[in-house]
Design a protein around this motif. Sequence first.
Motif, PDB file in Angstrom:
ATOM      1  N   THR A  55       0.848  -1.189   0.000  1.00 43.61           N
ATOM      2  CA  THR A  55       0.000   0.000   0.000  1.00 43.61           C
ATOM      3  C   THR A  55       0.888   1.245   0.000  1.00 43.61           C
ATOM      4  OG1 THR A  55      -1.671  -1.189   1.283  1.00 43.61           O
ATOM      5  CG2 THR A  55      -1.834   1.208   1.230  1.00 43.61           C
ATOM      6  N   GLY A  63      -3.587   5.982   7.521  1.00 46.53           N
ATOM      7  CA  GLY A  63      -4.227   4.997   8.393  1.00 46.53           C
ATOM      8  C   GLY A  63      -3.667   5.026   9.793  1.00 46.53           C
ATOM      9  N   MET A 250      -4.679  -2.288  -1.637  1.00 42.82           N
ATOM     10  CA  MET A 250      -5.208  -2.236  -0.270  1.00 42.82           C
ATOM     11  C   MET A 250      -6.091  -3.445   0.040  1.00 42.82           C
ATOM     12  SD  MET A 250      -6.120   1.842   0.041  1.00 42.82           S
ATOM     13  CE  MET A 250      -6.635   1.764   1.766  1.00 42.82           C
ATOM     14  N   TRP A 253      -6.951  -4.102   3.671  1.00 44.11           N
ATOM     15  CA  TRP A 253      -7.670  -3.047   4.382  1.00 44.11           C
ATOM     16  C   TRP A 253      -9.179  -3.291   4.347  1.00 44.11           C
ATOM     17  CZ3 TRP A 253      -5.142   1.471   6.369  1.00 44.11           C
ATOM     18  CH2 TRP A 253      -3.778   1.535   6.102  1.00 44.11           C
ATOM     19  N   MET A 255     -11.985  -2.814   1.916  1.00 39.17           N
ATOM     20  CA  MET A 255     -12.814  -1.637   1.700  1.00 39.17           C
ATOM     21  C   MET A 255     -13.214  -1.517   0.227  1.00 39.17           C
ATOM     22  SD  MET A 255     -12.164   2.115   3.265  1.00 39.17           S
ATOM     23  CE  MET A 255     -10.541   2.225   2.516  1.00 39.17           C
ATOM     24  N   SER A 283      -9.519   2.455   8.278  1.00 35.37           N
ATOM     25  CA  SER A 283      -9.378   2.111   6.860  1.00 35.37           C
ATOM     26  C   SER A 283     -10.027   3.179   5.983  1.00 35.37           C
ATOM     27  CB  SER A 283     -10.014   0.749   6.567  1.00 35.37           C
ATOM     28  OG  SER A 283      -9.294  -0.305   7.151  1.00 35.37           O
TER      29      SER A 283
END
Length: 399
Positions: A55, A63, A250, A253, A255, A283
């Motif tokens: 990331t 974050g 990501m 994460w 999302m 996140s």
Amino acid sequence: MSLLMTKTMTELPLARRMARLGTETAFEVLVRARALEAKGKDIVHLEIGEPDFDTPRNVVDAGIDALNKGFTHYGPSAGLPILRQTIAEEVSKTRGVKVTPEEVVVVPGGKPIIFFTMLALADEGDEIIYPNPGFPIYESMINFVGAKAVPIPLREERDFRLDVNELKDLITDRTKMIIINSPQNPTGGVLTKQDIADIADAIGDRDIMVMSDEIYSRLIFEGQHHSIMSLPGMQERTILLDGFSKTWAMTGWRMGFGVMRADLAAHIARLATNSVSCTASFSQMAGVEAIKGDQSSVAAMNKAFLERRDFFIKRVNQIKGFSCRSPHGAFYTFPNITKTGWPSKKLADALLDEAGVAGLSGTAFGSFGEGYLRFSIANSIENIAKALDRIDEWTKHRL
């Protein structure tokens, strides 16, 4: 010894609906590959659809900053207002339509949008048209909710773009939803601007929703991305699925988000309340930075994927029994293996067990994937070269 201790375990009384639930084979193959590695076998991983990049640093720092500032608590089921506003602004700009935060729902990954939308819209007996070969969760969720899964074939001779004339023939009075995915997993096919217009024309004024899976929209090699949401009269009938996993590396994460008419978004948020409660707050704050911050990492990943694609295509087309068109987007290749004489699943298993190359059978993405394998190019050129050398050597001894 008590009767309780000696009683034989009975068969688990699963609900009948569980028999209709499919899976995502990439994760199953990953488990098999890890088991082989645990026994000392060297495996090249071309099975999982995950960028091999970290990331971006600015997103990670956002974050961490969010954690330090206390973004560790529950948030609204539809997502934090700041992220919904950011997404609304970004989609408005990139798709050329007016989107409000009330039309955005943030969820843990992209799959909940697929699941929740079908739960909200599809009754038993309704028909949902989906691409085949295609992301396996489409068909799995259609079957799970009790709707009828209607495949539309994606054929190599059309660069794996759907045939709109076939689509017209598949639409009936029972059609509730049509799923399109561009750039496409597993083939890397990309719908043209004319394709999108023709799909909208085929739907006409029917009360049919379109789930437009655009999770790879920033990972495109040639041409431009076109969204059916951008066409006149289609925004209120489009459910846009997008997210952070692929574009900004990501995946962990968790999302994704959906953009849809506000009344439907309210019901999707209610399903989120009843299942996942909400998406992790820290996140989401990282997601704001991903969209608003420096985009050089996205360009760098695209450049790397393009180099890998070109390397893979040139090399794989020199291997006996393999031929492969050049994908126009995403980070997958979908070589044709019919000339090997091997069924897709048997060949994928053999390459893993005997050559140490983890890929996926085309049939992991539907029946129309027979005759193909899918390899992810989300790995280094060095590892891709190693995998192709192993496949080449295997074919010389086994074909």
